[in-house]
Design a protein around this motif. Structure first.
Motif: not given
Length: 81
Positions: A22-37
């Motif tokens: 829950d903690s880590v995935n939330t951070d991942n979801e709110f970074y759509p411009e991430n150059p890494v899929k």
């Protein structure tokens, strides 16, 4: 864009998997411009999959993700009663 580099890491934090996810995935979801899929799944264990066309981006992304997982784990451990 061709994705030339990929990594898959599995982490098992036992009874802390849900909270860490829950903690880590939330951070991942709110970074759509991430150059890494990057995809993070919870399937009894945490499974992190990452793909990119630049190895430096892959390394940086995995370092950040693993540090977030470690920080989440350490935080949960520090408040154990």
């Amino acid at each position: 864009m061709t994705l030339n580099y990929s990594a898959k890491i599995t982490v098992d934090a036992k009874d802390k998997n849900n909270a860490i996810f829950d903690s880590v995935n939330t951070d991942n979801e709110f970074y759509p411009e991430n150059p890494v899929k990057t995809k993070i799944k919870l399937d009894k264990k945490l499974v992190i999959s990452a793909e990119t066309d630049q190895i430096a981006h892959l390394r940086a992304n995995l370092n950040s993700t693993l540090r977030l997982i470690q920080a989440s784990y350490d935080t949960i451990e520090s408040v154990k009663i």
